[in-house]
Enzyme design. Structure first.
Site, PDB file in Angstrom:
ATOM      1  N   ASP A   6       1.631   0.409   0.882  1.00 55.70           N
ATOM      2  CA  ASP A   6       1.323   1.768   0.436  1.00 55.70           C
ATOM      3  C   ASP A   6      -0.178   1.867   0.234  1.00 55.70           C
ATOM      4  O   ASP A   6      -0.836   0.873  -0.085  1.00 55.70           O
ATOM      5  CB  ASP A   6       2.038   2.086  -0.880  1.00 55.70           C
ATOM      6  N   ASP A  42       6.487   7.369   4.282  1.00 56.99           N
ATOM      7  CA  ASP A  42       7.021   8.107   3.136  1.00 56.99           C
ATOM      8  C   ASP A  42       6.770   9.607   3.293  1.00 56.99           C
ATOM      9  O   ASP A  42       7.634  10.429   2.966  1.00 56.99           O
ATOM     10  CB  ASP A  42       6.372   7.629   1.837  1.00 56.99           C
TER      11      ASP A  42
END
Length: 162
Positions: free
Chosen positions: A122, A140
């Site tokens: 991330d 995401d």
């Protein structure tokens, strides 16, 4: 599923997965773990994070074996369900098919990370003051956008009978 719908799925998915994996590789090779680069001071950083859990750190406290099994199983199941739904709707619901392709690609993008690293890279870090939204990635974002499209179709009864 007709050829046009299959091409749409492959094209949208390939673009999203390639962008997801390329941005994750760039972050992983440019930033050391937990390093941040301010992009918009007081609002947005690029921060290299390895997320062992799911959305919002879900299951992060469980053993690596439990997490890996759970997320590989769930991600694979979701990808298969999305493909099934896509096959039934792509010819008649074009906008929905783009949303489903985005969900599929996002699931596959994060699944690749789980296979490779046992966790997900991330790096998109939005915040206001001391409040940080959990860091996320391109996969995401694709899942979120796809879910917005899907929920819109469900709420306004635009999903065909399956």
């Amino acid at each position: 599923m007709n050829t046009r719908a299959l091409v749409r799925l492959c094209l949208v998915s390939t673009i999203i997965i390639a962008l997801d994996q390329a941005t994750k590789a760039l972050v992983a090779t440019t930033l050391v773990l937990h390093e941040s680069i301010p992009v918009i001071h007081g609002f947005f950083n690029l921060t290299h994070i390895m997320n062992p859990g799911g959305a919002f750190g879900l299951f992060a406290g469980h053993s690596p074996e439990v997490r890996k099994f759970f997320f590989l199983f769930v991600s694979s199941l979701v990808a298969l369900m999305i493909l099934w739904l896509y096959q039934r709707t792509a010819q008649t619901h074009r906008v929905l098919s783009f949303g489903l392709a985005a969900i599929f690609a996002g699931a596959v993008g994060n699944l690749i990370d789980r296979f490779r690293f046992g966790m997900v890279v991330d790096f998109l870090d939005f915040y206001l003051g001391a409040y940080h939204w959990p860091a996320f990635n391109v996969a995401d974002s694709a899942i979120t956008i796809g879910m917005v499209v899907f929920v819109y179709h469900v709420i306004f009864n635009k999903v065909p009978d399956l």
